[in-house]
Structure formats: C-alpha cells, structure tokens
Write an enzyme that holds these catalytic residues in place. Sequence first.
Site, mmCIF file in Angstrom:
data_model
loop_
_atom_site.group_PDB
_atom_site.id
_atom_site.type_symbol
_atom_site.label_atom_id
_atom_site.label_comp_id
_atom_site.label_asym_id
_atom_site.label_seq_id
_atom_site.Cartn_x
_atom_site.Cartn_y
_atom_site.Cartn_z
ATOM 1 N N ASP A 1 26.081 -1.672 -42.505
ATOM 2 C CA ASP A 1 26.247 -0.413 -43.271
ATOM 3 C C ASP A 1 26.690 0.716 -42.035
ATOM 4 O O ASP A 1 27.413 1.638 -42.221
ATOM 5 C CB ASP A 1 25.173 -0.237 -44.136
ATOM 6 C CG ASP A 1 25.256 -1.164 -45.438
ATOM 7 O OD1 ASP A 1 26.648 -1.556 -45.716
ATOM 8 O OD2 ASP A 1 24.322 -1.070 -45.930
ATOM 9 N N ALA B 1 28.275 8.186 -52.806
ATOM 10 C CA ALA B 1 28.201 7.004 -52.118
ATOM 11 C C ALA B 1 26.873 6.753 -51.508
ATOM 12 O O ALA B 1 26.487 5.646 -51.038
ATOM 13 C CB ALA B 1 29.290 6.877 -50.955
ATOM 14 N N ALA C 1 21.217 5.243 -50.582
ATOM 15 C CA ALA C 1 20.621 5.311 -49.039
ATOM 16 C C ALA C 1 19.340 6.187 -49.009
ATOM 17 O O ALA C 1 18.461 5.867 -49.976
ATOM 18 C CB ALA C 1 21.808 5.572 -48.223
ATOM 19 N N TYR C 2 19.131 7.064 -48.084
ATOM 20 C CA TYR C 2 18.019 7.625 -47.796
ATOM 21 C C TYR C 2 17.593 8.382 -49.112
ATOM 22 O O TYR C 2 16.369 8.701 -49.219
ATOM 23 C CB TYR C 2 18.133 8.444 -46.695
ATOM 24 C CG TYR C 2 16.847 9.180 -46.187
ATOM 25 C CD1 TYR C 2 15.609 8.462 -46.586
ATOM 26 C CD2 TYR C 2 17.014 10.393 -45.493
ATOM 27 C CE1 TYR C 2 14.401 9.188 -45.985
ATOM 28 C CE2 TYR C 2 15.669 10.790 -44.840
ATOM 29 C CZ TYR C 2 14.457 10.372 -45.400
ATOM 30 O OH TYR C 2 13.394 10.889 -44.828
ATOM 31 N N LEU D 1 17.719 7.737 -52.314
ATOM 32 C CA LEU D 1 17.066 6.951 -53.219
ATOM 33 C C LEU D 1 15.294 6.570 -52.652
ATOM 34 O O LEU D 1 14.723 6.683 -53.335
ATOM 35 C CB LEU D 1 17.723 5.588 -53.342
ATOM 36 C CG LEU D 1 17.018 4.673 -54.263
ATOM 37 C CD1 LEU D 1 16.734 5.001 -55.827
ATOM 38 C CD2 LEU D 1 17.741 3.304 -54.381
ATOM 39 N N SER D 2 15.390 6.358 -51.466
ATOM 40 C CA SER D 2 14.171 6.248 -50.511
ATOM 41 C C SER D 2 13.277 7.459 -50.913
ATOM 42 O O SER D 2 12.101 7.341 -50.778
ATOM 43 C CB SER D 2 14.410 5.738 -49.203
ATOM 44 O OG SER D 2 15.103 4.606 -49.094
ATOM 45 N N ASN E 1 27.337 9.817 -46.002
ATOM 46 C CA ASN E 1 26.000 9.642 -46.962
ATOM 47 C C ASN E 1 25.370 10.875 -47.584
ATOM 48 O O ASN E 1 25.260 10.970 -48.537
ATOM 49 C CB ASN E 1 24.870 8.669 -46.262
ATOM 50 C CG ASN E 1 25.445 7.066 -46.651
ATOM 51 O OD1 ASN E 1 26.219 7.017 -47.340
ATOM 52 N ND2 ASN E 1 24.734 6.181 -45.843
ATOM 53 N N GLU E 2 24.732 11.476 -46.353
ATOM 54 C CA GLU E 2 24.017 12.672 -46.510
ATOM 55 C C GLU E 2 23.837 13.691 -45.379
ATOM 56 O O GLU E 2 24.057 13.281 -44.330
ATOM 57 C CB GLU E 2 22.525 12.413 -47.091
ATOM 58 C CG GLU E 2 21.531 11.727 -46.024
ATOM 59 C CD GLU E 2 21.962 10.519 -45.776
ATOM 60 O OE1 GLU E 2 21.700 10.283 -44.444
ATOM 61 O OE2 GLU E 2 22.089 9.655 -46.691
#
Length: 252
Positions: free
Chosen positions: A41, A149, A153-154, A156-157, A111-112
């Site tokens: 990824d 998208a 990733a982070y 959700l953590s 992602n962020e």
Amino acid sequence: MKLCFFASLKPIAQEALRELQKRYGHHEVENCDVIVAVGGDGFMLDVLRTHMTAGKPIYGFNRGTVGFMMNDADMAGLRERIADSEPTVIHPLVMTATTIDGRTETAMAINEISLFRETRQSARIRISVNGKVRMESLTCDGVLLATPAGSTAYNLSAHGPILPIGAHMLALTPISAFRPRRWRGALLPYDAVVTFEALESEKRPISGVADNHEVRDVARVEARENRDISMTLLFDRGQSLDERILREQFDY
C-alpha cells in the site's frame, strides 16, 4: 494492452517485476494503457502521487503486507484480469503549510493530511471550516483530515469513521484529544476548506504531514480536496474498493 510496471525495492517485489516484464513486456508511462504498481500500500501511494496527472489507470499487484489497495499477486492472465477489473475514481487532498518562519510548502495526499505534536508538549490547534472558526482550541496529540480512500487507514486507527468511497465527504478526526476530551471529530462535505492554526507554536511545535511528506514547525495548514485531479484505481471483479471498505466495517 500495453503495461508499464513499477516495483518497490523489496526483493520479493523486484523478483515479481522481472517475471512480469518477461511475460508481458514493458512500456514507458506515456505509451502504456495501464500502470501496474508491484509492492504494498505504501508503494501504491508513492506511484499515485508520482503519476497522479498522467491520466493512466493504476492496477496494484500485491507484494506487500496488508495490500488494502492492491490485487492478488497472480501472474497468470494479468491482461484479462485488468480488462475485467472494476475502476474506482479518487481525488487527492492538497496541503498548503506555512511554517513559523514564513516558508510555504504544498504537497498532495491520497489518504490524509495530519498535524502532530513534535515534542512532549501537547499540541493546541484552532480549527476553521470555510473561514469560520469551529473549534477555538483543540488540545491533542494531533488531528487529521481523511479522504474516503484513506478513511480505513490511520483515520480508522484514530477511531474515525469509515467513509464509503462515493460519500463525497471528508473525515475530520482528533488524535488523542485531551480538551475537549469527548470530541470525536466531524464529517465534512468534500468541498470544505479546513484551516488548522498552531497555538503557542514556539512552545508547542507542530508538524503538518500529507501522507508521508512532512513539514516541520508549521504555523498554519490549509487542507482541501482537489477535484481537478482524478486518479483511477483498478480492482479485480468482486474486490472493488467499495466492497473492501464495506467489508472493513464488519471485521472485528
């Protein structure tokens, strides 16, 4: 179908690259129909950032660890699988970071965009949305703005929400919020412009990060989605990004 291959430096990815090129040939980006990213990824994010304006769909061939954005590593029938694949269109975030000494940097994120404290001191951050202050002071380890998208990733953590890929929304999520302790973040429309201001920046230095591009000692970070750039990811049929995001919400 003309394929262009890129691979991470991991030996397992380099070995797969040699075999794929032997079987299917290799064309330069400007002459290919599809870019194939061989790795994990993290490598897929690198390929997306590097070629986000190339106008070529990208197919991930998993030679990494998790492979959320990748497809199964099956050497056989690659062209047929790509031809039958399901496309997903995503848009990047753009970060404009201004440092305390007046320097400005711009970077893209798939992602962020995140802000993090740099020292043992917690960060204090003012948050504005479309020019209006929505949180006068957030005391925290950090805060992030995630795309659909990147929501698995982070984000959700950090206990942020998972967003369907077609949600036209962004997730604003605190990282270890101390004050206000119970604030869990916000869901924003995709066209929101979010501004983060570092409070007490000399005492509480903060970094601004677009995926893995870091700008140290920021005073102000503006984050927004760039709809002028569209990237197409290809997934094997039945394994679309929509399906993966939906499945992630029922894993435990």
